[in-house]
Design a protein around this motif. Sequence first.
Motif, PDB file in Angstrom:
ATOM      1  N   GLY A 124       0.856  -1.181   0.000  1.00 44.03           N
ATOM      2  CA  GLY A 124       0.000   0.000   0.000  1.00 44.03           C
ATOM      3  C   GLY A 124       0.890   1.228   0.000  1.00 44.03           C
ATOM      4  O   GLY A 124       1.863   1.293   0.760  1.00 44.03           O
ATOM      5  N   LEU A 125       0.592   2.177  -0.850  1.00 45.66           N
ATOM      6  CA  LEU A 125       1.454   3.351  -0.992  1.00 45.66           C
ATOM      7  C   LEU A 125       0.602   4.593  -1.199  1.00 45.66           C
ATOM      8  O   LEU A 125      -0.275   4.612  -2.069  1.00 45.66           O
ATOM      9  CB  LEU A 125       2.402   3.161  -2.183  1.00 45.66           C
ATOM     10  N   PHE A 126       0.853   5.617  -0.384  1.00 43.17           N
ATOM     11  CA  PHE A 126       0.175   6.898  -0.553  1.00 43.17           C
ATOM     12  C   PHE A 126       1.167   8.025  -0.308  1.00 43.17           C
ATOM     13  O   PHE A 126       1.775   8.119   0.755  1.00 43.17           O
ATOM     14  CB  PHE A 126      -0.999   7.039   0.416  1.00 43.17           C
ATOM     15  N   THR A 127       1.342   8.882  -1.302  1.00 45.60           N
ATOM     16  CA  THR A 127       2.231  10.042  -1.179  1.00 45.60           C
ATOM     17  C   THR A 127       1.517  11.297  -1.667  1.00 45.60           C
ATOM     18  O   THR A 127       2.134  12.186  -2.249  1.00 45.60           O
ATOM     19  CB  THR A 127       3.530   9.831  -1.983  1.00 45.60           C
ATOM     20  N   GLY A 128       0.206  11.359  -1.432  1.00 51.86           N
ATOM     21  CA  GLY A 128      -0.579  12.490  -1.890  1.00 51.86           C
ATOM     22  C   GLY A 128      -1.343  12.134  -3.152  1.00 51.86           C
ATOM     23  O   GLY A 128      -1.241  11.024  -3.683  1.00 51.86           O
ATOM     24  N   GLY A 129      -2.127  13.082  -3.631  1.00 51.06           N
ATOM     25  CA  GLY A 129      -2.899  12.835  -4.844  1.00 51.06           C
ATOM     26  C   GLY A 129      -4.305  12.388  -4.531  1.00 51.06           C
ATOM     27  O   GLY A 129      -4.744  12.349  -3.379  1.00 51.06           O
ATOM     28  N   ALA A 130      -5.021  12.017  -5.581  1.00 47.75           N
ATOM     29  CA  ALA A 130      -6.428  11.666  -5.437  1.00 47.75           C
ATOM     30  C   ALA A 130      -6.627  10.351  -4.696  1.00 47.75           C
ATOM     31  O   ALA A 130      -7.623  10.153  -4.002  1.00 47.75           O
ATOM     32  CB  ALA A 130      -7.078  11.592  -6.817  1.00 47.75           C
ATOM     33  N   HIS A 131      -5.694   9.437  -4.855  1.00 45.20           N
ATOM     34  CA  HIS A 131      -5.832   8.143  -4.200  1.00 45.20           C
ATOM     35  C   HIS A 131      -4.464   7.495  -4.077  1.00 45.20           C
ATOM     36  O   HIS A 131      -3.500   7.884  -4.741  1.00 45.20           O
ATOM     37  CB  HIS A 131      -6.776   7.229  -4.996  1.00 45.20           C
ATOM     38  N   GLY A 132      -4.394   6.504  -3.219  1.00 44.12           N
ATOM     39  CA  GLY A 132      -3.159   5.757  -3.067  1.00 44.12           C
ATOM     40  C   GLY A 132      -3.079   4.634  -4.086  1.00 44.12           C
ATOM     41  O   GLY A 132      -3.878   4.555  -5.029  1.00 44.12           O
ATOM     42  N   TYR A 133      -2.123   3.762  -3.888  1.00 45.64           N
ATOM     43  CA  TYR A 133      -1.937   2.642  -4.812  1.00 45.64           C
ATOM     44  C   TYR A 133      -1.738   1.373  -3.998  1.00 45.64           C
ATOM     45  O   TYR A 133      -0.965   1.347  -3.032  1.00 45.64           O
ATOM     46  CB  TYR A 133      -0.725   2.881  -5.700  1.00 45.64           C
ATOM     47  N   THR A 134      -2.446   0.325  -4.358  1.00 48.08           N
ATOM     48  CA  THR A 134      -2.270  -0.976  -3.725  1.00 48.08           C
ATOM     49  C   THR A 134      -1.987  -2.011  -4.799  1.00 48.08           C
ATOM     50  O   THR A 134      -2.465  -1.891  -5.935  1.00 48.08           O
ATOM     51  CB  THR A 134      -3.516  -1.401  -2.927  1.00 48.08           C
ATOM     52  N   SER A 135      -1.228  -3.003  -4.461  1.00 49.02           N
ATOM     53  CA  SER A 135      -0.919  -4.059  -5.424  1.00 49.02           C
ATOM     54  C   SER A 135      -0.562  -5.339  -4.690  1.00 49.02           C
ATOM     55  O   SER A 135      -0.275  -5.338  -3.488  1.00 49.02           O
ATOM     56  CB  SER A 135       0.241  -3.643  -6.340  1.00 49.02           C
ATOM     57  N   VAL A 136      -0.606  -6.424  -5.430  1.00 47.28           N
ATOM     58  CA  VAL A 136      -0.174  -7.729  -4.941  1.00 47.28           C
ATOM     59  C   VAL A 136       0.842  -8.268  -5.929  1.00 47.28           C
ATOM     60  O   VAL A 136       0.631  -8.216  -7.148  1.00 47.28           O
ATOM     61  CB  VAL A 136      -1.353  -8.715  -4.824  1.00 47.28           C
ATOM     62  N   SER A 137       1.953  -8.740  -5.427  1.00 49.64           N
ATOM     63  CA  SER A 137       2.967  -9.302  -6.315  1.00 49.64           C
ATOM     64  C   SER A 137       3.450 -10.637  -5.761  1.00 49.64           C
ATOM     65  O   SER A 137       3.260 -10.937  -4.573  1.00 49.64           O
ATOM     66  CB  SER A 137       4.153  -8.345  -6.484  1.00 49.64           C
ATOM     67  N   PHE A 138       4.059 -11.423  -6.639  1.00 47.31           N
ATOM     68  CA  PHE A 138       4.602 -12.719  -6.240  1.00 47.31           C
ATOM     69  C   PHE A 138       6.050 -12.831  -6.696  1.00 47.31           C
ATOM     70  O   PHE A 138       6.434 -12.302  -7.743  1.00 47.31           O
ATOM     71  CB  PHE A 138       3.781 -13.861  -6.848  1.00 47.31           C
TER      72      PHE A 138
END
Length: 237
Positions: A124-138
Motif C-alpha cells: 500500500g502506498l500513498f504520497t498524496g494525490g487523489a488516491h493511493g496505490y495498492t498491489s499484490v505481487s509474487f
Amino acid sequence: MVGCKNEDEALNFEEFFIEEVSETDCDFEEENCAFISIHTPFAQDVGPRSRTINQNIEEHILGMVDYQEMKNLGSLEELAQRFIDDYEASAEEFPEYNIPWEASVEGRIVHNSPELISLEYKIGLFTGGAHGYTSVSFLNLNPETGEVFSNKDLFTTGFNSYAEKIFRKKNSIPEDGPINSTGFFFEEDTFQLPKNIGFLKNKIILRYNAYEVASYAEGGIQLEIPLEEVEEFIKIL
C-alpha cells in the motif's frame, strides 16, 4: 563432519521488519506524519543460496516501492530512510501541504517445497494525490540456487492458451473476439500472462494489478486456477 551442512536442506526463514516514522513536526493526532513499514521473510541460513534469496527479495521490494523512480538504493534500510527524508523535504518546502505519507509492505511465504518457494507481497502506498496505490505481487524462487524463476522457467508454452481461455470465460469475452473487445487494454490486442503468478498449496493465482490491463477503477484482476487442472503445463512440479 558434524559441522557440515547439506546446501540442499530445507531453508529456514524468519521475519525481517522495518518500521520508521518521520520526526519533523510529527503529530499523530493531526495525522501529519510519514510512516513506512516493511515485513518480509528472510532466509536465515549461512551460505550463497540464502544470500541470493535475500538479495532477490530486497530487489523485489525495492522495485515495488518505486514512487518517484528511486534509483541507486542498495537495501531496505536505505529505502525506508529515503521515504522519510523525501516526506520531510516535501513538508518543509510546502508546509501547508498537511497530508501524511504511508508505505506498507507485507510479505509471506505461500508455497515452500523442494521445487519452489513462492512469496506473496501486498503493498500500500500513498504520497498524496487523489488516491493511493495498492498491489499484490509474487516472487518465485528456485530453492536450490536462490535465483528467480521466470514464467518461461515455470510453464510450457501451452499454459498461455489455457490461461487465456480461463480469462475470457471469467470476464465474458467472446472466444472468437479480440481480447480487448470488452474494455481491456492488452498490448497489441494479444493476451499475455501477468508479471505476477503465485503458487499456493492447491492453486495458482494470476494477478494483474491496477493499470496493467485495465483502468484503476477496475482494481486488481485475479484468476485462481486449481493446481490439478494445470499440472501438465508446469515444468518444475
